[in-house]
Structure formats: C-alpha cells, structure tokens
Write an enzyme that holds these catalytic residues in place. Sequence first.
Site, short mmCIF file in Angstrom:
data_model
loop_
_atom_site.label_atom_id
_atom_site.label_comp_id
_atom_site.label_asym_id
_atom_site.label_seq_id
_atom_site.Cartn_x
_atom_site.Cartn_y
_atom_site.Cartn_z
N CYS A 114 0.82 -1.23 0.00
CA CYS A 114 0.00 0.00 0.00
C CYS A 114 0.85 1.26 0.00
O CYS A 114 0.40 2.30 -0.48
CB CYS A 114 -0.93 0.00 1.20
SG CYS A 114 -2.00 -1.43 1.21
N HIS A 275 -3.84 6.97 1.17
CA HIS A 275 -4.04 5.68 0.51
C HIS A 275 -5.45 5.22 0.85
O HIS A 275 -5.89 5.29 2.00
CB HIS A 275 -3.00 4.67 1.02
CG HIS A 275 -3.42 3.25 0.82
ND1 HIS A 275 -3.72 2.76 -0.42
CD2 HIS A 275 -3.62 2.23 1.70
CE1 HIS A 275 -4.08 1.49 -0.29
NE2 HIS A 275 -4.03 1.15 0.99
N ASN A 305 -9.90 -0.74 -2.55
CA ASN A 305 -8.49 -0.51 -2.23
C ASN A 305 -7.64 -1.07 -3.36
O ASN A 305 -7.59 -2.28 -3.57
CB ASN A 305 -8.19 -1.23 -0.90
CG ASN A 305 -6.75 -1.11 -0.46
OD1 ASN A 305 -5.88 -0.73 -1.23
ND2 ASN A 305 -6.50 -1.45 0.80
#
Length: 348
Positions: A114, A275, A305
């Site tokens: 991430c 993020h 995501n």
Amino acid sequence: MLQSKIAGIGYYVPKNVYTNNDLTRFMDTSDEWIQERTGIKERRYADRIGETTTTMGVEAAKIAIERAHITNEEVDFIIFATLSPDYYFPGCAVLLQREMGMKEVGALDIRNQCSGFIYALSIADQFVKTGMYKNVLVVGSEKHSFALDFSTRGRAVSVIFGDGAGAVVVQPTAEDGKGILSTHLHSDGADAEKLAMYYPGASSGIWLDKIPDWPDQELGGLLMTKEMLEDGTAFPNMDGQAVFKKAVVKFPEVIHEALAKNNLKTSDISLLIPHQANLRISQFIQKTLGLREDQVFNNIQKYGNTTAASIPIALCEAWEEGKIKEGDLVCLAAFGAGFTWGSALIRW
Ligand code: UT7
C-alpha cells in the site's frame, strides 16, 4: 540541489464494474455490511485474460507521459510499484519498458504494497534531485482480482480490493519552493504476517506441517499445493483489526512528520490524499488532524483498495476534477502490509 515535481499524471481503471450486490453471487456478504465497514460501493476487476498489472500500468503511463509533454524515449528511469506482478519474476517495470518501446533505461520494481507508490515517488525524487535522471516514470498498478478468495471464507479480504493503475512523471523544476518538498518512509517488520500472501515463497518450509509428503512429492511441489488452496493459505491473509489499529496511529504520525519537516501546520494542507484503505480510516485521520471534509480526497467508494495504485489514481482524479490548483499544498500518505508507511508533501 535540484527540486523535483510531478510533471504529468494519468490513471486507468478496467471497464468491469462489480458492485457489492454483485459479490453476493459468490459469497455471503451484503451491500450494507461492506458500505458500513469500508465505505466501498463498487470496484473494478480487470479482464481475466489479456489485461494485466503491466497492461493497466501502460495505459496510465501513456497519459502521464503525454501530459508531461515528453515522448516514451525521453523516459530515463522506470519505477513500478505492485504486489500483484504479472510474473513472480522478472518484475513489471521491464515488461512495461518492452511494451512501451522504451530504450535501455534502468527499470526497478518496488514491493512495498500500500505504501509502494510513496516509496517509488521518494526514490524518483532522490534520483531527480541529484541530477541523475530527468524524466522518471513512476507507476502503481494492481490486478488483485487474480488472487482473491471469492468464497465466504475470504470475504473479509476480497470485498476490499480492486484493480487499477496510476502513473506520474517526475522531472526537475527550477521554481523555488515548488514540487516535492519532502518524503518520509518507515517500516516495522514485527507484524509482517498480519497482512501477507505467503506463496509462492522460499519460506514454504515453515508450513511443512501442512504438506505431510514433502520431500517425497514431486519437485516444485512447495510452490503451490492443493492443500494450500483447500485451506485458504494460498490467498492473501489479513488481521483486519490489527491493520486498522496501527493505520490510524501511523497515518497521522507520518503526516505530522512531513509538516514539521517543512515548518507547516495541518491547516496549511490544501488536500490530503490518503491511501484508500478504508473510508473509516480516512475519516478517522481527518478528525484526528482537525481537517475539513473538503481537505481530504476519497474515491474508495468507486474503486475499493487498489494498493500501490490508489494514491496515483486518487491524485489524478482530484487533479482532473480541479481540486488541485497551482500553489496548493498536497499531502500524500500511506500505510499497509509490512508494515510499511510513508508520506510526501508537494507544493503543486
Ligand atoms: O490497505 C491497507 C490494508 N488493509 C486495511 O487497511 C484494512 C484495515 N481493516 C479493515 O478495514 C477492517 O478490519 C475490515 C473492513 C477488513 C473488517 O472490518 P471489521 O469491522 O474489522 O470486521 P471483522 O473482521 O471484525 O468482522 C466482523 C464480523 C465477523 O462476523 P462475527 O464473527 O462477528 O459473526 C465477520 O465474519 O463481520 C463478518 N464479516 C463479514 N460479513 C459480511 C467479515 N467480512 C464480511 C463481509 N460481509 N465481507
């Protein structure tokens, strides 16, 4: 020392939209549960065949390169962040280089999940600042859909992730006080297994109790076995609550670190692009930092995501929507598997 800036930006998401209701065809879940816990309404999945992490990265890169007013041949270094590469090796950066007909420049893959894009951006910044390169292409791209457990067993992980790609071109700038002001990188491997995909991996030996016949079975049998698929260990594994708890501490911490380094305050932030892990995490950061809703950009509702792609996709969308203007202070921040986390402050 030179300063670097983002000179061009682009993103690509696959055409296939999967709503929360679509997922109820494969697993026991609901639109209500997913929206309440994550904020996600839908996500994109790449075509099963033909569309890969690299091909999506190429589409995003083409736009970023065009907007930077350069040609493919002028790119002098490539950095590709992903946790879902086309091959176990070689990495996606060389595949993108081949696909885009670029000359024999260096190509580097980043495996920082991430926070992969922040790490990649930071590396590009260092290379440009020292004068080593003039046009660094930074790509974040993921095809999560190829390796998710779409049964009820995997629902806590699989409903979150989506596919897509984003890219930027990093160049030097002569404008004082403009561009990437600073980047901040951190990691702590103590909780590496809290969010991990173990296979294929050279540490398969630690799971030998699951493979009773080894080493009598065929060569290569440790790469991926029927047992790993059957017991679910072949898929990404996540302790969601542990990740959540650490994320809500580390996000604000690393944002404060970036602000302090530049003698700035939270109220100076024009737009925070976190993020896109979970809308609840973003909202928690917003409250902790005392930011208004319009100071934080979220698009997890549409894409889920997308790991290394989430920041460049969000940055590009925000820019295209006119939410980032000349002179704005943009803060990027990420936290994820490793654990790794980081931030970047940019004067646009
Ligand atoms: O990108 C960085 C990496 N990832 C993250 O940042 C993720 C951080 N963590 C999270 O976002 C949250 O922990 C999740 C969204 C993953 C999970 O939310 P949660 O509130 O922590 O739920 P939970 O895992 O504690 O599960 C609560 C209940 C369980 O049922 P019981 O045991 O209470 O009966 C789960 O089985 O919800 C159930 N559940 C689901 N139900 C419907 C888990 N997933 C689902 C699902 N649909 N998809």
